[in-house]
Design an enzyme around this catalytic site. Structure first.
Site, mmCIF file in Angstrom:
data_model
loop_
_atom_site.group_PDB
_atom_site.id
_atom_site.type_symbol
_atom_site.label_atom_id
_atom_site.label_comp_id
_atom_site.label_asym_id
_atom_site.label_seq_id
_atom_site.Cartn_x
_atom_site.Cartn_y
_atom_site.Cartn_z
ATOM 1 N N SER A 101 27.605 -6.728 25.142
ATOM 2 C CA SER A 101 26.593 -7.607 24.564
ATOM 3 C C SER A 101 25.398 -6.773 24.126
ATOM 4 C CB SER A 101 26.133 -8.645 25.588
ATOM 5 O OG SER A 101 24.979 -9.330 25.153
ATOM 6 N N TYR A 131 23.270 -10.646 33.874
ATOM 7 C CA TYR A 131 24.245 -10.490 32.800
ATOM 8 C C TYR A 131 24.004 -9.184 32.044
ATOM 9 C CZ TYR A 131 26.470 -11.449 28.250
ATOM 10 O OH TYR A 131 27.213 -11.377 27.098
ATOM 11 N N LYS A 138 26.662 -6.074 31.835
ATOM 12 C CA LYS A 138 27.154 -5.553 30.557
ATOM 13 C C LYS A 138 26.734 -4.097 30.356
ATOM 14 C CE LYS A 138 29.364 -9.131 28.859
ATOM 15 N NZ LYS A 138 30.833 -9.101 28.688
#
Length: 248
Positions: free
Chosen positions: A147, A160, A164
């Site tokens: 991402s 998150y 990532k």
């Protein structure tokens, strides 16, 4: 190198999170370019629906229900896929989750564990299993769907972003570990219009890329995924490709 652009004829691809969004778009594109596809996610009905679309394109498909945070299920999935097709030539680690939280203080341990398990722990195990088989066989390509949040983090999704970022590091490490027969790369999507976007903040317009001034559509990631899966990226490994509409 094959002369036909992005020819995947005779290849077998395994795509996690393949029943919707970017994973579904990638699965159908791979089938359109000649690959047989294993579609994996927690919802077997959704996987079967995508597999039906793939078979209508003249390719073979296998639906597998798997929780990517549980290694026993991952091991069983790889065994089943290899039993069905004999090998895996392309692995796409696409399954993930990106919940938002009001603050780091209000983020629960359970949420952090879930985010790390699905976005990093699962891909680590799956890449280890598949990458080692590829390296001992005919080689292959591993594509980690990371991402742009991994390099442009925000407070609302800090766990998150961290997971990532760890996936980016894993991409570099596995590119070295499984070389030269296996290529390992990452794609860093920006804001795409998928069902996941429904859970973004109410002012999600601020997540829209500043340059393109819009969200991406799932089909707009397809060419990058085809490039990394095909022989046309035969000298590309350990790299991170941003597909984010020019996110600052």
């Amino acid at each position: 190198m094959k002369s036909k652009p992005f020819d995947l004829s005779g290849k077998v691809a395994l795509i996690t999170g393949g029943s919707r969004g970017l994973g579904r778009a990638t699965a159908l594109a791979y089938a359109d370019h000649g690959a047989d596809v294993v579609v994996a996610s927690r919802n077997i009905e959704n996987c079967e629906a995508v597999c039906a679309d793939i078979r209508s394109r003249g390719r073979n498909a296998l639906a597998i229900a798997v929780h990517m945070g549980r290694w026993d299920q991952i091991d069983a999935m790889v065994d089943r896929a290899c039993s069905e097709f004999g090998r895996i030539d392309i692995l796409v680690n696409n399954a993930g989750m990106s919940p938002v939280a009001p603050s780091s203080l209000e983020t629960s341990e359970k949420l952090v564990d879930s985010v790390l398990a699905l976005n990093f722990k699962g891909p680590f195990r799956l890449s280890a299993l598949v990458g080692s088989r590829m390296a001992a066989g005919n080689g292959g390509s591993i594509i980690n769907v990371s991402s742009v949040g991994s390099i442009r983090p925000a407070p609302e999704f800090a766990p998150y972003s961290g997971a990532k970022a760890a996936l980016n590091a894993l991409t570099t490490a596995h590119a070295a570990e499984f070389a030269p027969r296996v290529r390992v790369n990452a794609v860093l999507p920006g804001s795409f219009r998928t069902d996941v976007s429904r859970h973004w903040p109410a002012d999600k317009e601020r997540l829209t890329p500043a340059v393109m001034k819009r969200f991406g559509e799932p089909e707009e990631i397809v060419t990058t995924m085809l490039y990394l899966a095909s022989d046309h990226s035969s000298f590309t490994t350990g790299t991170m490709i941003r597909v984010d509409g020019g996110r600052p």
